[in-house]
Scaffold this motif. Sequence first.
Motif, PDB file in Angstrom:
ATOM      1  N   ASP A  34     154.354 -57.881  69.256  1.00 17.11           N
ATOM      2  CA  ASP A  34     155.102 -56.799  68.592  1.00 17.11           C
ATOM      3  C   ASP A  34     154.642 -55.425  69.066  1.00 17.11           C
ATOM      4  O   ASP A  34     155.449 -54.513  69.237  1.00 17.11           O
ATOM      5  CB  ASP A  34     154.960 -56.910  67.073  1.00 17.11           C
ATOM      6  N   ILE A  35     153.329 -55.287  69.286  1.00 14.47           N
ATOM      7  CA  ILE A  35     152.785 -54.008  69.769  1.00 14.47           C
ATOM      8  C   ILE A  35     153.313 -53.711  71.170  1.00 14.47           C
ATOM      9  O   ILE A  35     153.726 -52.582  71.469  1.00 14.47           O
ATOM     10  CB  ILE A  35     151.242 -54.036  69.767  1.00 14.47           C
ATOM     11  N   LYS A  55     156.962 -52.685  71.093  1.00 17.08           N
ATOM     12  CA  LYS A  55     157.087 -51.313  70.612  1.00 17.08           C
ATOM     13  C   LYS A  55     156.775 -50.316  71.727  1.00 17.08           C
ATOM     14  O   LYS A  55     157.491 -49.334  71.917  1.00 17.08           O
ATOM     15  CB  LYS A  55     156.138 -51.098  69.433  1.00 17.08           C
ATOM     16  N   GLU A  56     155.704 -50.580  72.476  1.00 14.01           N
ATOM     17  CA  GLU A  56     155.322 -49.689  73.590  1.00 14.01           C
ATOM     18  C   GLU A  56     156.404 -49.658  74.667  1.00 14.01           C
ATOM     19  O   GLU A  56     156.731 -48.604  75.212  1.00 14.01           O
ATOM     20  CB  GLU A  56     153.994 -50.161  74.204  1.00 14.01           C
ATOM     21  N   LYS A 100     159.602 -50.227  74.271  1.00 14.53           N
ATOM     22  CA  LYS A 100     160.767 -49.508  73.756  1.00 14.53           C
ATOM     23  C   LYS A 100     160.574 -47.994  73.780  1.00 14.53           C
ATOM     24  O   LYS A 100     161.540 -47.230  73.792  1.00 14.53           O
ATOM     25  CB  LYS A 100     161.079 -49.972  72.328  1.00 14.53           C
ATOM     26  N   GLN A 101     159.319 -47.576  73.787  1.00 10.91           N
ATOM     27  CA  GLN A 101     159.014 -46.142  73.855  1.00 10.91           C
ATOM     28  C   GLN A 101     158.906 -45.648  75.295  1.00 10.91           C
ATOM     29  O   GLN A 101     158.542 -44.500  75.538  1.00 10.91           O
ATOM     30  CB  GLN A 101     157.715 -45.859  73.104  1.00 10.91           C
ATOM     31  N   GLU A 116     165.136 -58.674  73.244  1.00 14.31           N
ATOM     32  CA  GLU A 116     165.277 -57.238  72.967  1.00 14.31           C
ATOM     33  C   GLU A 116     165.939 -56.478  74.116  1.00 14.31           C
ATOM     34  O   GLU A 116     166.023 -55.255  74.089  1.00 14.31           O
ATOM     35  CB  GLU A 116     163.886 -56.637  72.696  1.00 14.31           C
TER      36      GLU A 116
END
Length: 284
Positions: free
Chosen positions: A73-74, A77-78, A80-81, A110
């Motif tokens: 998940d981390i 998230k990275e 996606k940023q 994703e």
Amino acid sequence: MKEINQKEMGTLYIVATPIGNLEDITLRAIKVLKEVDLIAAEDTRHTLKLLNHLEISKPLMSYHRHNEDVKTDILIKELKQGKQIALVSDAGTPGICDPGEEVIKKCIGEEIPIVPIPGACAMINALICSGLATKEFVFIGFLPLNKKNRKEKLEEIKNTTKTMILYEAPHKLETTLKDLKEIIGNRKIVLARELTKIHEEYIRENIDVLIEKAKELKGEFVLIIEGADKKEENDLLKLSLQEHYAYYEKKGINKKEIIKQIAKDRNVSKNEIYQKFINTDEIK
């Protein structure tokens, strides 16, 4: 090569690293490792040695079987940023018998770009030097530890005529060879040891001989196993269903597994075989 650049969505680079000899790193892998924002590694200490050898300094994140739920998940998230991330395993190609497959699946879900950076892969190197058939092969990875699941897997592969590939740790080698002997018989096996390292070795023997040698052997192993004799497979198809059933029954296999194996041998559904036995009352 797709160049790394900052954009709205990052890219996950699946980077193969050496399985022993550090000179096996590719130029493309070095370039990617230098340019990404973060490297996700199975063992950061192990990867740090490689990075120091290459004179590369990058942030590292541990990503292994015991933390993959949280770390996946981390990483997502990275990405996606806009972060560019390289995924590496301890050795060889990530995603094969390691937790890398989980973050790869999540990225696909994703719609995050994935780019493979090819390189060393132990099973392929062992196979091409084995001398056994390479036209068709089955990669099994590590056998299950659970005894029931392990036996089921061995029964499943017993009659395949394709070359089979297994990974095994040194302290489990003798047990695995004995399990193989019990289920698939005394086949020819090529034991590839310490690939690309100083003590690289290929031992080409049958299972009985390898069992005798197992306690003396050290290192990381790939087992390349000769496929079943096609003549035996063809002979089974000449049997009646009752004879086919009796063949496996004599080997001590339970009713459910026998039906599954007959269906596989005859390339039909398990239900079709079961219904035939019910209709003919051949299974008591």
